[in-house]
Design an enzyme around this catalytic site. Structure first.
Site, PDB file in Angstrom:
ATOM      1  CB  SER A 196      -0.938  -0.044   1.209  1.00 14.54           C
ATOM      2  OG  SER A 196      -2.003   0.835   1.033  1.00 14.54           O
ATOM      3  CG  ASP A 421      -6.525  -3.060  -3.740  1.00 21.40           C
ATOM      4  OD1 ASP A 421      -7.273  -2.371  -3.023  1.00 21.40           O
ATOM      5  OD2 ASP A 421      -5.281  -3.066  -3.617  1.00 21.40           O
ATOM      6  CG  HIS A 457      -5.483  -2.549   0.129  1.00 19.13           C
ATOM      7  ND1 HIS A 457      -4.773  -2.187  -1.001  1.00 19.13           N
ATOM      8  CD2 HIS A 457      -4.978  -1.811   1.140  1.00 19.13           C
ATOM      9  CE1 HIS A 457      -3.891  -1.265  -0.676  1.00 19.13           C
ATOM     10  NE2 HIS A 457      -3.992  -1.018   0.612  1.00 19.13           N
TER      11      HIS A 457
END
Ligand SMILES: *[C@@H]1O[C@H](CO)[C@@H](O)[C@H](O)[C@H]1NC(C)=O
Ligand SMILES: *[C@@H]1O[C@H](CO)[C@@H](O)[C@H](O)[C@H]1NC(C)=O
Ligand SMILES: *[C@@H]1O[C@H](CO)[C@@H](O)[C@H](O)[C@H]1NC(C)=O
Ligand SMILES: *[C@@H]1O[C@H](CO)[C@@H](O)[C@H](O)[C@H]1NC(C)=O
Ligand SMILES: *[C@@H]1O[C@H](CO)[C@@H](O)[C@H](O)[C@H]1NC(C)=O
Ligand SMILES: *[C@@H]1O[C@H](CO)[C@@H](O)[C@H](O)[C@H]1NC(C)=O
Ligand SMILES: *[C@@H]1O[C@H](CO)[C@@H](O)[C@H](O)[C@H]1NC(C)=O
Ligand SMILES: *[C@@H]1O[C@H](CO)[C@@H](O)[C@H](O)[C@H]1NC(C)=O
Ligand SMILES: *[C@@H]1O[C@H](CO)[C@@H](O)[C@H](O)[C@H]1NC(C)=O
Ligand SMILES: *[C@@H]1O[C@H](CO)[C@@H](O)[C@H](O)[C@H]1NC(C)=O
Length: 530
Positions: A196, A421, A457
């Site tokens: 991320s 995601d 994610h």
């Protein structure tokens, strides 16, 4: 160095530690690190103390937790410094295992607005790495307003530069220098590990500080920041523009039906859309259909709901109809970016933006900490989008596809990204990789990208999670074994309709895609890369 740490340790202590550990270390006091610094910084304080770190991480990233001992003794450093003239305050944390150092150094990334934490180092030291992380010029708990603005109307550009890039380079240099001071010899290999924001940080290192890391694991990267963060706000702006505030029940109905329609295009019924390009599901086919929200409540899908969801899936468009960024995949949960506070339509739903996307509009684009982001209309949104690209691409866009310097320094890099995601648009990463490939046809010699069908994610979701990709990176760097595939595991829990056991698959290096060839869909041998 050797003589000074022998002196500090005292001869008898040195002999004891030499017998009990493979690597002799210096003493863990500020004196050992007295010369720690960089030409570009003023060190304000160095704190060094021995600490016993416990395995308190319940959710490791990018590596399966292999924990043989629940504690590790480390020399823990906190280095506070400023860049003269910037009036900033940055902290770099460094953790040095007292025993069983593996000779490697690792930079650990953060998530969201958090650049890094001392806690993030635990995962690395448990693997025997000396490790560093930075707070990027602001505390984890600081409000975005407090570090993002120097005053109302004025962005704190020094803090923005620290958050975007500068502190990452500092942390790598400081961490490596401290490693040498403590062990009396330099690390053999340096690795980056992050997802991320941590993934963005990894790509920033490759693009801007290409000699710092030999290996970079940059997962689900928050690159294209100047574009994708505004794109994350698109579903929220649309709610206000259409005066339609979806309940979770309605949103989930669209996700479920789209998944039903496109799941088996890849040949396997598993609630995973692994060939999204073939998915032509049209939200308007649900108009008038009912969806069950709970045992005693059903709703009827309206035309407005269908219009809303199809615009969210399409992603932001400018007034001429040109796409500004990607939308979410059809099987990705909509409830984070299109969040409201309710599960049923009857509950007076109010928008609940994903916080980072709202902060970006309010603090960094409007620069008005009292602005209600719900007042941002389409015209203002489009203007903000242009402003974001104009002002921030060179600072935090992190999408320079030219990796020449990283290639020349001999670095290796792996990126994987979950196709489901729900926060960072999968296609943005694919687009970056494709651009890098267009620029250098030998890209795969040093940078490989893997799509992870069904993964959300960073790690979550029912899809394929390549949790040992760090091992693949290490053998690529140290043994020259380039990974054609990444072994991944899918744990289809909580999906009543997918009666599948634990599954394995070997994710394919882009542009090849994971392709079902028949047989038991829980076995890696039933898939190939095409
Ligand atoms: C495991 O941790 C204990 C302290 O809890 C320590 O005494 C022991 O040396 C450690 N073992 C290894 C192999 O690191
Ligand atoms: C270093 O900075 C941190 C904030 O990141 C602060 O909590 C700490 O007290 C500082 N240490 C010293 C010795 O000033
Ligand atoms: C950094 O700390 C100094 C001294 O406490 C303070 O004057 C300055 O405002 C701080 N800078 C930022 C950006 O917070
Ligand atoms: C997004 O990526 C998927 C997987 O490669 C592809 O099938 C799809 O066409 C892409 N979507 C867009 C809008 O580029
Ligand atoms: C979905 O179908 C409607 C009605 O046929 C059509 O107007 C619309 O353009 C379609 N949307 C997409 C994204 O294809
Ligand atoms: C539906 O069921 C829930 C939980 O069982 C209950 O709280 C709610 O009042 C019920 N609603 C209606 C309309 O009956
Ligand atoms: C959502 O927020 C609105 C406005 O604050 C409130 O009236 C409503 O009851 C909330 N809904 C739920 C389910 O909490
Ligand atoms: C900031 O936003 C508030 C609330 O929308 C508004 O009243 C105020 O005028 C804005 N301030 C500036 C300087 O634009
Ligand atoms: C959109 O918002 C801007 C800025 O607040 C305002 O100037 C403009 O009049 C608004 N446009 C419409 C169509 O409401
Ligand atoms: C490199 O290869 C050797 C020999 O096959 C093996 O023993 C070693 O574990 C490998 N190292 C890494 C980091 O993969």
């Amino acid at each position: 160095m050797v003589s000074s740490y022998l002196y500090l340790l005292g001869l008898s202590q040195f002999l004891t530690s030499a017998l009990s550990a493979k690597t002799e270390t210096g003493v863990c006091t500020a004196d050992t690190f007295a010369s720690l610094g960089l030409p570009s910084i003023n060190v304000l304080s160095v704190d060094a103390k021995l600490n016993r770190v416990s395995w308190d991480i319940d959710d490791t990233l990018n590596t399966y937790p292999v924990v043989t001992n629940k504690t590790v003794d480390v020399c823990q450093l906190t280095v506070n410094y400023t860049h003269p003239g910037w009036n900033d305050n940055v902290t770099t944390w460094i953790s040095l295992p007292v025993k069983n150092w593996n000779g490697r150094f690792m930079g650990m990334g953060g998530g969201g607005w958090v650049m890094g934490t001392q806690g993030a180092l635990s995962q690395a030291v448990f693997g025997g790495y000396a490790a560093a992380s930075t707070n990027g010029g602001h505390d984890e708990s600081a409000t975005v307003k407090s570090w993002g603005l120097s005053s109302e109307g004025n962005v704190n550009w020094a803090n923005m530069q620290d958050f975007s890039s500068v502190s990452l380079d500092d942390a790598a240099s400081l961490g490596k220098a401290a490693t040498k001071m403590f062990y009396g010899k330099a690390h053999k290999y340096a690795y980056w590990n992050g997802c991320s924001t941590g993934g963005r940080q990894g790509l920033m290192m490759a693009q801007r500080y290409p000699t710092q890391y030999d290996g970079i694991l940059a997962v689900s990267p928050a690159i294209n920041w100047d574009k994708f963060i505004p794109a994350e706000f698109w579903p929220q702006m649309l709610m206000n523009a259409l005066e339609y505030y979806p309940s979770a029940c309605e949103l989930n109905a669209f996700t479920e039906h789209a998944t039903d329609a496109c799941d088996e295009l890849d040949g396997v019924k598993d609630r995973i859309i692994s060939m999204p390009g073939l998915c032509k599901f049209n939200a308007s086919t649900l108009i008038g259909k009912t969806a069950k929200c709970s045992s005693n409540s059903t709703i009827t899908i309206t035309a407005k709901a269908a219009k809303y969801v199809s615009l969210v899936w399409a992603g932001p468009e400018d007034p001429s109809g040109s796409s500004l960024w990607y939308g979410l995949s059809h099987d990705a949960p909509l409830t984070r970016l299109a969040g409201t506070n309710c599960t049923l339509p009857s509950q007076n739903c109010k928008p609940v933006p994903f916080q980072i996307s709202a902060d970006w509009q309010q603090i960094f684009l409007s620069r008005n900490s009292s602005l209600d982001v719900a007042t941002i209309n389409y015209t203002e949104y489009i203007r903000h989008f242009r402003q974001s690209v104009n002002e921030y691409n060179s600072i935090i866009g992190t999408r320079d596809p030219d990796l020449t310097d990283f290639k020349q320094s001999g670095g290796k890099m792996i990126t994987w990204h979950g196709m489901k995601d729900q926060l960072i648009f999968f296609n943005g990463t694919e687009n970056y990789y494709q651009q890098a490939m267009d620029l250098d046809s030998d890209l795969q010699d040093y940078y490989r990208f893997f799509a992870a069908p069904g993964a959300e994610h960073c790690k979550s979701g029912i899809g394929f999670y390549p949790g040992n990709s760090l091992d693949s990176l290490v053998s690529w760097v140290e043994n020259g074994t380039a990974p054609d595939t990444l072994r991944a595991i899918a744990t289809p829990t909580g999906t009543s309709s997918a009666k599948l056991p634990l599954r394995t698959a070997d994710l394919c290096a882009y542009p090849k895609t994971l392709t079902y060839v028949g047989g038991d869909a829980s076995k890696a041998s039933s898939f190939t890369c095409k």
